[in-house]
Each structure stands twice: as C-alpha cells, then as structure tokens.
Design a protein around this motif. Structure first.
Motif, mmCIF file in Angstrom:
data_model
loop_
_atom_site.group_PDB
_atom_site.id
_atom_site.type_symbol
_atom_site.label_atom_id
_atom_site.label_comp_id
_atom_site.label_asym_id
_atom_site.label_seq_id
_atom_site.Cartn_x
_atom_site.Cartn_y
_atom_site.Cartn_z
ATOM 1 N N TRP A 92 0.832 -1.201 0.000
ATOM 2 C CA TRP A 92 0.000 0.000 0.000
ATOM 3 C C TRP A 92 0.872 1.258 0.000
ATOM 4 O O TRP A 92 0.615 2.201 -0.754
ATOM 5 N N LEU A 93 1.906 1.269 0.843
ATOM 6 C CA LEU A 93 2.817 2.423 0.866
ATOM 7 C C LEU A 93 3.440 2.644 -0.511
ATOM 8 O O LEU A 93 3.540 3.780 -0.986
ATOM 9 N N GLU A 94 3.817 1.561 -1.153
ATOM 10 C CA GLU A 94 4.383 1.668 -2.502
ATOM 11 C C GLU A 94 3.344 2.232 -3.479
ATOM 12 O O GLU A 94 3.646 3.101 -4.299
ATOM 13 N N ALA A 95 2.114 1.751 -3.358
ATOM 14 C CA ALA A 95 1.044 2.191 -4.267
ATOM 15 C C ALA A 95 0.748 3.683 -4.147
ATOM 16 O O ALA A 95 0.365 4.318 -5.121
ATOM 17 N N ILE A 96 0.937 4.239 -2.967
ATOM 18 C CA ILE A 96 0.666 5.675 -2.785
ATOM 19 C C ILE A 96 1.949 6.505 -2.884
ATOM 20 O O ILE A 96 1.949 7.692 -2.563
ATOM 21 N N GLY A 97 3.034 5.866 -3.309
ATOM 22 C CA GLY A 97 4.291 6.583 -3.513
ATOM 23 C C GLY A 97 5.046 6.904 -2.238
ATOM 24 O O GLY A 97 5.868 7.824 -2.215
ATOM 25 N N MET A 98 4.784 6.179 -1.178
ATOM 26 C CA MET A 98 5.419 6.446 0.116
ATOM 27 C C MET A 98 6.293 5.268 0.571
ATOM 28 O O MET A 98 6.469 5.017 1.758
ATOM 29 N N GLN A 99 6.868 4.547 -0.405
ATOM 30 C CA GLN A 99 7.658 3.359 -0.097
ATOM 31 C C GLN A 99 8.876 3.654 0.783
ATOM 32 O O GLN A 99 9.362 2.769 1.477
#
Length: 169
Positions: free
Chosen positions: A27-34
C-alpha cells in the motif's frame, strides 16, 4: 503465494484482508510512500486496522516528513471509507430479507445501517454481536427471529446512545 495474494488484495483494495506487513508495504508503494516501509515495519504496523489508528503525531514519531503525513492520512481515510462501504454492502441482503419478512421495521433497518457505517456509535461488543448474528443468519446457523432479536437489542443500545426513548422509535 502469500505475496501474490497480498498484491491482489492491495490492488483490488480488499481492505478487510490487509493483515500482514506485506499488505502495508504494498500500500505504501502504491501511494508513492515506499520510503517509509522500514519505519512502518519496525513499528509493527502490519494491518489495515493498525493503519486506521495512526495519527499525525504517530507519523511524526515514525519520521514521516510533514508534507507526506497528509498524503498518508488522506489515503487512510479513503481506506476507511472502502471498509465501511464493504461492511454495509455485506449485510444488505440479510437486513433486507429480515425487513421483507417483517422481522424488523424500516426504522430498525435505518438504525442498523447507521451502526454498521459507524455514524451511530455503540459498544464494540454490541457491534460484534450484530455482525455475528447477521453472519450466522446468512449461513443458516440462526433463525430470522434470532437475528431480528439481535437487531432489536442493538436498536435499543443505539437509541440509548442517541438519547432516544423507545416510544420515539
């Protein structure tokens, strides 16, 4: 296989299945917050329910930049909305069956929707009893009368929480 399932859950926004750190990382990756994956993992934020508890202060403690906190919190708010919609749609069929068979009234139906959506707050054990009663009714493990009695009990609790008297319902 578990990673594939987690990826499908996150892509499909099947929030009720988000119960692992992999879900949160994806999810973090999907919202650009990886960049915050490690911090979330170290803080044991490994489920949607844990995400729902996060505040701006919690994110600050995780060293999330101020500009990114709003993005993360807005995305969490969107996840909560998905979960609420999913919950109310899940129980639509049994509630309307109870209504159609005249086991509950239209007012009780409205009250149940308010409770399931979270707009009427009742004790968690009462909410769990409602969800369990409706789940059991859907799987034919309890009768319509039993499910309706659970609804009436929840209605009484919700009415008390709203300051209503039984005759006002």
């Amino acid at each position: 296989e578990a990673a594939k399932q987690a990826s499908a859950d996150v892509a499909g926004k099947v929030v009720e299945r988000w119960v692992t750190a992999t879900h949160v990382a994806l999810w973090l990756e999907a919202i650009g917050m990886q960049r915050y994956m490690t911090a979330f993992a170290q803080a044991e934020i490994s489920s949607a329910s844990r995400l729902y508890q996060l505040s701006s202060e919690d994110l600050a403690e995780l060293q999330v930049e101020a500009a990114h906190r709003e993005t993360i919190l807005n995305s969490i708010a969107d996840l909560k909305k998905l979960a609420i919609v999913d919950k109310t749609s899940r129980y639509r069929e049994p509630l309307f069956k109870l209504l159609g068979d005249r086991h509950i009234s239209p007012q009780e139906l409205q009250m149940m929707y308010g409770v399931l959506q979270g707009s009427i707050v009742i004790p968690k054990h009462k909410l769990a009893a409602l969800e369990t009663g409706l789940d059991y009714f859907m799987s034919n493990r309890v009768t319509a009368e039993t499910a309706a009695e659970v609804c009436r009990d929840v209605r009484r609790q919700a009415a008390r929480m709203l300051g209503l008297m039984d005759e006002e319902l």
